[in-house]
Scaffold this motif. Structure first.
Motif, PDB file in Angstrom:
ATOM      1  N   GLN A 174       0.827  -1.213   0.000  1.00 51.60           N
ATOM      2  CA  GLN A 174       0.000   0.000   0.000  1.00 51.60           C
ATOM      3  C   GLN A 174       0.856   1.256   0.000  1.00 51.60           C
ATOM      4  O   GLN A 174       0.372   2.350  -0.302  1.00 51.60           O
ATOM      5  CB  GLN A 174      -0.977   0.020   1.182  1.00 51.60           C
ATOM      6  CG  GLN A 174      -0.365   0.099   2.555  1.00 51.60           C
ATOM      7  CD  GLN A 174      -0.219  -1.264   3.187  1.00 51.60           C
ATOM      8  OE1 GLN A 174       0.484  -2.102   2.662  1.00 51.60           O
ATOM      9  NE2 GLN A 174      -0.876  -1.479   4.326  1.00 51.60           N
ATOM     10  N   TRP A 208      -7.591   6.354  10.387  1.00 53.01           N
ATOM     11  CA  TRP A 208      -6.411   6.290   9.517  1.00 53.01           C
ATOM     12  C   TRP A 208      -5.737   4.929   9.603  1.00 53.01           C
ATOM     13  O   TRP A 208      -5.342   4.361   8.593  1.00 53.01           O
ATOM     14  CB  TRP A 208      -5.411   7.376   9.903  1.00 53.01           C
ATOM     15  CG  TRP A 208      -5.856   8.765   9.615  1.00 53.01           C
ATOM     16  CD1 TRP A 208      -6.796   9.163   8.694  1.00 53.01           C
ATOM     17  CD2 TRP A 208      -5.406   9.965  10.252  1.00 53.01           C
ATOM     18  NE1 TRP A 208      -6.953  10.522   8.722  1.00 53.01           N
ATOM     19  CE2 TRP A 208      -6.103  11.047   9.667  1.00 53.01           C
ATOM     20  CE3 TRP A 208      -4.476  10.239  11.251  1.00 53.01           C
ATOM     21  CZ2 TRP A 208      -5.900  12.361  10.046  1.00 53.01           C
ATOM     22  CZ3 TRP A 208      -4.264  11.561  11.632  1.00 53.01           C
ATOM     23  CH2 TRP A 208      -4.974  12.605  11.043  1.00 53.01           C
ATOM     24  N   ALA A 246      -7.703   2.348   7.819  1.00 55.44           N
ATOM     25  CA  ALA A 246      -7.622   2.531   6.370  1.00 55.44           C
ATOM     26  C   ALA A 246      -6.264   2.106   5.820  1.00 55.44           C
ATOM     27  O   ALA A 246      -6.182   1.467   4.767  1.00 55.44           O
ATOM     28  CB  ALA A 246      -7.883   3.996   6.014  1.00 55.44           C
ATOM     29  N   PHE A 247      -5.178   2.444   6.539  1.00 57.20           N
ATOM     30  CA  PHE A 247      -3.831   2.098   6.064  1.00 57.20           C
ATOM     31  C   PHE A 247      -3.684   0.590   5.903  1.00 57.20           C
ATOM     32  O   PHE A 247      -3.292   0.092   4.842  1.00 57.20           O
ATOM     33  CB  PHE A 247      -2.770   2.631   7.032  1.00 57.20           C
ATOM     34  CG  PHE A 247      -1.359   2.255   6.628  1.00 57.20           C
ATOM     35  CD1 PHE A 247      -0.718   2.936   5.611  1.00 57.20           C
ATOM     36  CD2 PHE A 247      -0.693   1.215   7.257  1.00 57.20           C
ATOM     37  CE1 PHE A 247       0.569   2.582   5.222  1.00 57.20           C
ATOM     38  CE2 PHE A 247       0.597   0.859   6.890  1.00 57.20           C
ATOM     39  CZ  PHE A 247       1.223   1.541   5.866  1.00 57.20           C
ATOM     40  N   GLY A 273     -14.614   3.779  10.166  1.00 58.43           N
ATOM     41  CA  GLY A 273     -13.675   3.655   9.053  1.00 58.43           C
ATOM     42  C   GLY A 273     -14.082   2.530   8.120  1.00 58.43           C
ATOM     43  O   GLY A 273     -14.104   2.679   6.900  1.00 58.43           O
ATOM     44  N   ASN A 307     -15.013   2.935   4.213  1.00 58.27           N
ATOM     45  CA  ASN A 307     -14.240   2.394   3.077  1.00 58.27           C
ATOM     46  C   ASN A 307     -14.518   0.924   2.779  1.00 58.27           C
ATOM     47  O   ASN A 307     -14.114   0.409   1.748  1.00 58.27           O
ATOM     48  CB  ASN A 307     -12.741   2.610   3.303  1.00 58.27           C
ATOM     49  CG  ASN A 307     -12.206   1.895   4.527  1.00 58.27           C
ATOM     50  OD1 ASN A 307     -12.385   0.685   4.694  1.00 58.27           O
ATOM     51  ND2 ASN A 307     -11.513   2.629   5.399  1.00 58.27           N
ATOM     52  N   THR A 347      -9.827   2.571  -1.058  1.00 55.30           N
ATOM     53  CA  THR A 347      -9.699   2.857   0.375  1.00 55.30           C
ATOM     54  C   THR A 347      -8.904   4.130   0.607  1.00 55.30           C
ATOM     55  O   THR A 347      -9.226   4.939   1.483  1.00 55.30           O
ATOM     56  CB  THR A 347      -9.026   1.671   1.088  1.00 55.30           C
ATOM     57  OG1 THR A 347      -9.846   0.516   0.922  1.00 55.30           O
ATOM     58  CG2 THR A 347      -8.832   1.948   2.568  1.00 55.30           C
ATOM     59  N   PHE A 348      -7.844   4.319  -0.196  1.00 56.41           N
ATOM     60  CA  PHE A 348      -7.020   5.533  -0.069  1.00 56.41           C
ATOM     61  C   PHE A 348      -7.864   6.774  -0.354  1.00 56.41           C
ATOM     62  O   PHE A 348      -7.840   7.745   0.419  1.00 56.41           O
ATOM     63  CB  PHE A 348      -5.837   5.456  -1.046  1.00 56.41           C
ATOM     64  CG  PHE A 348      -4.896   6.623  -0.939  1.00 56.41           C
ATOM     65  CD1 PHE A 348      -3.867   6.615  -0.004  1.00 56.41           C
ATOM     66  CD2 PHE A 348      -5.037   7.722  -1.764  1.00 56.41           C
ATOM     67  CE1 PHE A 348      -3.004   7.697   0.107  1.00 56.41           C
ATOM     68  CE2 PHE A 348      -4.183   8.804  -1.668  1.00 56.41           C
ATOM     69  CZ  PHE A 348      -3.155   8.787  -0.733  1.00 56.41           C
ATOM     70  N   THR A 389     -10.972   7.084   2.547  1.00 58.89           N
ATOM     71  CA  THR A 389     -10.690   7.407   3.955  1.00 58.89           C
ATOM     72  C   THR A 389      -9.492   8.329   4.130  1.00 58.89           C
ATOM     73  O   THR A 389      -9.573   9.343   4.826  1.00 58.89           O
ATOM     74  CB  THR A 389     -10.468   6.110   4.764  1.00 58.89           C
ATOM     75  OG1 THR A 389     -11.595   5.262   4.577  1.00 58.89           O
ATOM     76  CG2 THR A 389     -10.313   6.412   6.240  1.00 58.89           C
ATOM     77  N   ILE A 390      -8.351   7.955   3.510  1.00 59.51           N
ATOM     78  CA  ILE A 390      -7.142   8.764   3.699  1.00 59.51           C
ATOM     79  C   ILE A 390      -7.355  10.179   3.176  1.00 59.51           C
ATOM     80  O   ILE A 390      -6.821  11.146   3.730  1.00 59.51           O
ATOM     81  CB  ILE A 390      -5.922   8.110   3.010  1.00 59.51           C
ATOM     82  CG1 ILE A 390      -5.702   6.676   3.525  1.00 59.51           C
ATOM     83  CG2 ILE A 390      -4.675   8.949   3.218  1.00 59.51           C
ATOM     84  CD1 ILE A 390      -5.366   6.579   4.999  1.00 59.51           C
ATOM     85  N   ILE A 391      -8.143  10.332   2.113  1.00 61.65           N
ATOM     86  CA  ILE A 391      -8.384  11.674   1.561  1.00 61.65           C
ATOM     87  C   ILE A 391      -9.712  12.259   2.066  1.00 61.65           C
ATOM     88  O   ILE A 391      -9.723  13.239   2.815  1.00 61.65           O
ATOM     89  CB  ILE A 391      -8.367  11.649   0.008  1.00 61.65           C
ATOM     90  CG1 ILE A 391      -6.977  11.258  -0.494  1.00 61.65           C
ATOM     91  CG2 ILE A 391      -8.763  13.030  -0.540  1.00 61.65           C
ATOM     92  CD1 ILE A 391      -6.866  11.174  -2.005  1.00 61.65           C
ATOM     93  N   SER A 426     -10.557  12.088   5.969  1.00 62.10           N
ATOM     94  CA  SER A 426      -9.609  12.948   6.686  1.00 62.10           C
ATOM     95  C   SER A 426      -9.998  14.411   6.543  1.00 62.10           C
ATOM     96  O   SER A 426      -9.951  15.175   7.517  1.00 62.10           O
ATOM     97  CB  SER A 426      -8.187  12.742   6.139  1.00 62.10           C
ATOM     98  OG  SER A 426      -7.739  11.444   6.404  1.00 62.10           O
TER      99      SER A 426
END
Length: 446
Positions: free
Chosen positions: A39, A98, A101-102, A272, A276, A306-307, A310-312, A315
């Motif tokens: 990832q 986070w 999601a990671f 989360g 995602n 997923t990136f 959630t990450i974008i 956040s």
């Protein structure tokens, strides 16, 4: 209603207790390290693959499969779910979102890979795939009860969870706040729009998703970034609250009641996953329909979902809520909190902007989940029941605006957990296949 609320809260606490959270995050951690943190190191390659020409048999393009999956995941979880997580778990919930999601990116990669590896065709000649098929064809006939359990849970999530009630409830609530539109009328209008699309099948759903998802995501990202930039001086303080709250809990601030570390972890991970859907097993149902012959490539494309989600997007929602300071206000619940953040920045037009984003987000989620539930019904009973399922799905969309918000979210959480369990078992059981396929592909490319 209060007795039912207490009962479902107790069930929710059992389902989303330590065992499932450990299994969910643990599966992602295990796959992350066995796959060499792909990832991180394979993410640029994954984004390049989205725009390459499709080669292989399938119902829709790889981008269409990603857009359909994103349509189903980028929904109220990104707006209402993040707000709810912060209200109950404090700023620390964002950190655990986070983390989920990671490691969830590796889980989503594995799901996409297995979806292509074990997909099949139904009696109408359409592609069918997802956890029920990789459980059955990958783990063997003796595991059919687990595949059936997943498919039943998938139908329940589509009809009573992410797929209908939570989305419609959020849409009707926002429309009532911004335009004083009756929830009953809004529910019926949404049901009409959904019925016009889903009877066209995956081709119509993917076409609508390809057009709407990029536009709605770009508009929402621009608005939230603007809010954060306006409050840039608060960002260092907010980030400190996020990291401290993740490990020490959050003391009461203003109208906020304070949260324990346990609440931050539970709400962060649960919301989360709600957003995602990594580990839930839904996205591979759409991924299976992609026009590709290479399981690893579809796995990488699935991972970007997923990136992005959630990450974008999550956040940005979380940071916008925190830098505005609105999260400590008494009486702001779910979408009302996020809406107040937009109104405090953009004025009355801000509430309208968020409402339109929420309507688009939630409507595309409904469309994506109609397809997921349909594939689960096909696995359980064949294609003959699909028209009846579609009618029932539309009916559930129509009644979504009449239910209590808190109860709706709790029911959605419960059925999500039931769906995740068999999928996670399958991912761990089939991890040797995932690792072998990955090594073969990356060795060939090298």
């Amino acid at each position: 209603m209060t007795d039912w609320l207490v009962f479902f809260k107790q069930v929710d606490n059992v389902v989303w207790g330590a065992p499932l959270l450990i299994l969910l995050v643990g599966t992602g951690i295990y796959l992350s390290f066995r796959l060499g943190l792909l990832q991180v190191f394979r993410l640029p390659q994954a984004f390049r693959l989205i725009f390459e020409e499709d080669q292989g048999e399938g119902d829709i393009s790889s981008f269409g499969a990603l857009a359909t999956a994103l349509a189903a995941t980028v929904g109220t979880g990104n707006i209402v779910g993040v707000a709810t997580a912060i209200q109950t778990g404090g700023p620390g919930a964002l950190f655990w979102m986070w983390m989920a999601a990671f490691f969830g990116m590796a889980t989503k990669y594995a799901e996409g890979l297995l979806a292509i590896r074990y997909r099949t065709k139904d009696d109408n000649g359409h592609i069918s795939g997802g956890p029920m098929y990789y459980i059955l064809h990958g783990m063997g006939e003796k595991w059919r009860p687990l595949a059936i359990f997943f498919a039943l849970a998938g139908v329940l999530v589509a009809l009573f969870g992410i797929g209908t009630m939570t989305q419609v409830n959020a849409i009707t609530g926002a429309l009532k706040t911004s335009f004083q539109l009756s929830p009953q009328v809004a529910s019926l209008v949404i049901a009409g729009i959904v019925s016009a699309v889903i009877f066209g099948g995956i081709h119509w759903i993917s076409k609508v998703s390809e057009k709407v998802v990029p536009f709605m995501a770009a508009a929402y990202i621009f608005a939230t970034v603007y809010i954060i930039v306006l409050n840039m001086d608060q960002v260092p303080t907010v980030l400190s609250q996020v990291f401290q709250g993740a490990f020490t809990g959050t003391a009461a601030i203003g109208g906020f009641s304070g949260a324990l570390v346990k609440e931050a972890i539970q709400k962060g991970v649960a919301r989360g996953v709600f957003s995602n859907e990594s580990g839930l097993g839904s996205a591979p149902i759409a991924a299976a329909a992609a026009k590709t012959e290479e399981p690893v490539e579809q796995g990488l494309i699935s991972m970007t979902g997923t990136f992005i989600d959630t990450i974008i997007i999550c956040s940005l929602t979380g940071l916008a809520i925190l830098v505005s300071g609105q999260w400590t206000t008494v009486g702001q619940v779910g979408s009302d909190l996020t809406q107040q953040v937009f109104i405090s920045t953009f004025g009355h037009i801000g509430g309208i902007i968020l409402t339109l984003c929420l309507v688009l987000f939630a409507t595309t989620t409904i469309l994506g989940w109609s397809y997921y539930g349909e594939r689960c019904v096909e696995f359980l009973a064949g294609v003959k029941l699909i028209p009846y399922y579609r009618l029932l799905f539309i009916l559930m969309v129509g009644v979504g605006g009449f239910l209590q918000l808190e109860l709706v979210w709790i029911i959605a959480d419960i059925v999500n957990g039931l769906m995740a369990l068999p999928n996670l078992i399958a991912l761990l059981a089939l991890s040797p296949v995932i690792i072998k396929e990955s090594k073969r592909y990356f060795k060939k490319k090298k």
